[in-house]
Design an enzyme around this catalytic site. Structure first.
Site, PDB file in Angstrom:
ATOM      1  N   ARG A  35      90.009  24.620  41.528  1.00  0.00           N
ATOM      2  CA  ARG A  35      88.828  23.764  41.724  1.00  0.00           C
ATOM      3  C   ARG A  35      89.144  22.558  42.599  1.00  0.00           C
ATOM      4  O   ARG A  35      88.263  22.072  43.305  1.00  0.00           O
ATOM      5  CB  ARG A  35      88.284  23.311  40.374  1.00  0.00           C
ATOM      6  CG  ARG A  35      87.573  24.439  39.667  1.00  0.00           C
ATOM      7  CD  ARG A  35      86.887  23.963  38.410  1.00  0.00           C
ATOM      8  NE  ARG A  35      86.046  25.012  37.880  1.00  0.00           N
ATOM      9  CZ  ARG A  35      85.702  25.132  36.603  1.00  0.00           C
ATOM     10  NH1 ARG A  35      86.125  24.248  35.739  1.00  0.00           N
ATOM     11  NH2 ARG A  35      84.931  26.125  36.218  1.00  0.00           N
ATOM     12  N   LYS A 197      77.554  37.426  25.252  1.00  0.00           N
ATOM     13  CA  LYS A 197      76.282  37.385  24.521  1.00  0.00           C
ATOM     14  C   LYS A 197      75.060  37.648  25.384  1.00  0.00           C
ATOM     15  O   LYS A 197      74.931  37.101  26.470  1.00  0.00           O
ATOM     16  CB  LYS A 197      76.104  35.995  23.913  1.00  0.00           C
ATOM     17  CG  LYS A 197      77.074  35.673  22.804  1.00  0.00           C
ATOM     18  CD  LYS A 197      76.704  34.307  22.280  1.00  0.00           C
ATOM     19  CE  LYS A 197      77.685  33.819  21.235  1.00  0.00           C
ATOM     20  NZ  LYS A 197      77.523  32.376  21.067  1.00  0.00           N
ATOM     21  N   GLY A 354      82.799  31.683  34.698  1.00  0.00           N
ATOM     22  CA  GLY A 354      84.162  31.191  34.489  1.00  0.00           C
ATOM     23  C   GLY A 354      85.143  32.298  34.153  1.00  0.00           C
ATOM     24  O   GLY A 354      86.203  32.428  34.776  1.00  0.00           O
ATOM     25  N   GLY A 377      77.097  28.746  35.140  1.00  0.00           N
ATOM     26  CA  GLY A 377      75.747  28.354  34.736  1.00  0.00           C
ATOM     27  C   GLY A 377      74.863  28.047  35.938  1.00  0.00           C
ATOM     28  O   GLY A 377      73.709  28.468  35.997  1.00  0.00           O
TER      29      GLY A 377
END
Ligand code: ADP
Ligand code: MG
Length: 419
Positions: A35, A197, A354, A377
């Protein structure tokens, strides 16, 4: 929107919001500097134009208080090596000491502000924090794609107070790549969605099916597939699945069927007894149920082959979410097999998330993917067609932006940090 090259930065103070939310080792050093490297093109471009850099990021989840193990010094040390210059880290996010340090810093050095989330106002978009940060700089650059879906002070509050604002090079590339998925993608468009999920990714599943046309396909793997299989009456034993999401699974399948969209679920899985099982057992679904003590932890070889055939014909691919418990090598083959299929495909390919990106890097195939997103996200929200608050805040005349139109603030504002 202005671009980085439009900003007047010569000898001016430029606040750059980056995503340096890096994993740390137990001894506090940076374990993976991906990053930090991702922001280097922007930081170098600004330094070449003699900007005085003030860099700001969050790190981990300190929840508004100083936590020594989440202080920015180790990140600053790594940044100093990569930029080959002195990086000065103040004790606080804002305050007189910070202002003095910034004013004493030339364009030969760099200031890396203390962890933004040490200040309780960051996640609350506190106007005082935003004003304090804005007072440090003449121009603002956002290169923190992974944080752009958050209405936090450094993401939306600060740019509202600085007219000279622009996206960094990384953010620009992210937006351009993800736009190719939502604006007239080459078809067939194939999306692979996996991970833990259904509840995390339901809205993106629905959005994909609604954007798809006949011939496009949705491939579902990971624990998420267990919920779909169980919703259709499959016996999944002790596998991770979400019974309260059966209705949502059926909705996705009904929407897809109505539009002639293919949705593929695994036809075989690899099972084990618990997450640490050293060996995987192959099970064709329908041949026998998953036992009461067994868990489906990966997709099987038949499914890898079926998914691979569809991926081979794709012209656009989006992948988010691993196909199995790839952290355990016994259950990494599904994720690796899909990584290979995406890498080999000639489609324009984007991978986000991620854990998916971590698995992709482990596979060594990342450089064969067109775009590896730095935001999980944020990339999902773009695919859903949402405007990211951090991007809206960079517009020359931002319309008053209601970041929370439904009035339902994030249940956990820290969830999916920087992912
Ligand atoms: P991403 O970060 O790429 O968006 P998620 O966070 O949604 O992905 O999910 C990743 C996690 O899901 C990983 O830790 C992986 O081990 C787990 N996972 C995937 N498939 C299974 C499975 N069948 N059973 C248990 N865990 C799984
Ligand atoms: Mg994840």
């Amino acid at each position: 929107m202005l671009s980085l090259s439009d900003l007047d930065v010569d000898n001016r103070r430029v606040l750059v919001r980056v995503d340096f939310n890096v994993p740390l080792d137990a001894d506090g050093t940076v374990r993976d500097d991906t990053r930090i490297r991702a922001a280097l093109p922007t930081l170098r471009a600004l330094r070449e134009r003699s900007a005085r850099l003030i860099i700001a990021s969050h790190l981990g989840r300190p929840k508004g208080a100083f936590k020594p193990e989440l202080a920015m010094e180790p990140v600053g040390a790594r940044l100093a090596e990569l930029l080959e210059c002195e990086v000065r880290v103040p004790d606080e996010v804002i305050g007189d000491g910070v202002t003095k340090l910034v004013n004493d810093t030339t364009n030969k050095q760099v200031v890396l502000l203390q962890n933004l989330r040490f200040h309780p106002g960051e996640t609350k978009n506190d106007p005082e924090l935003a004003a304090g940060l804005a007072s440090l700089a003449d121009a603002y650059v956002n290169d923190a794609f992974g944080a752009c879906h958050r209405s936090h002070a450094s993401v939306v509050g600060v740019p509202a107070k600085i007219a000279a604002r622009a996206p960094g090079l990384l953010l620009e590339r992210e937006l351009k790549s993800l736009r190719r998925l939502t604006h007239e993608p080459d078809r067939p468009f194939v999306a692979i969605v996996g991970g833990a999920k259904v509840s995390d990714k339901l809205s993106v599943l629905v959005a994909l099916v609604e954007q798809f046309r006949a011939g496009d396909a949705l491939l579902i793997g990971g624990a998420m597939a267990n919920t779909f299989l169980a919703a259709a009456g499959g016996e999944l034993g002790a596998s991770l699945h979400e019974p309260d999401r059966f209705r949502d699974c059926k909705t996705v399948l009904e929407k897809a069927a109505a539009r002639d969209i293919r949705v593929l679920l695994p036809t075989d899985v690899m099972v084990g007894h618990g997450l640490d099982t050293p060996e995987a057992t192959h099970l064709r679904l329908g041949a026998r149920p998953v036992g009461n003590e067994e868990m489906a932890l990966d997709i099987g070889p038949d499914s890898i082959a079926q998914f691979g055939q569809i991926l081979a014909r794709a012209k656009t691919i989006f992948w988010n979410g691993p196909m199995g418990l790839f952290e355990n090598p016994a259950f990494a083959q599904g994720t690796l097999g899909i990584a290979k299929a995406v890498a080999q495909s000639e489609a324009f390919s984007v991978v986000g998330g991620g854990d998916s990106v971590a698995a992709l890097h482990e596979s060594g195939l990342a450089d064969q993917i067109d775009h590896v997103s730095t935001g999980g996200g944020a990339s999902l929200e773009l695919i859903e067609g949402k405007v990211l608050p951090g991007v809206a805040a960079l517009a020359p005349d931002p319309a008053p932006f209601d970041s929370d139109p439904a009035g339902q603030a994030d249940a956990d504002p820290y969830a999916e940090d920087g992912e």
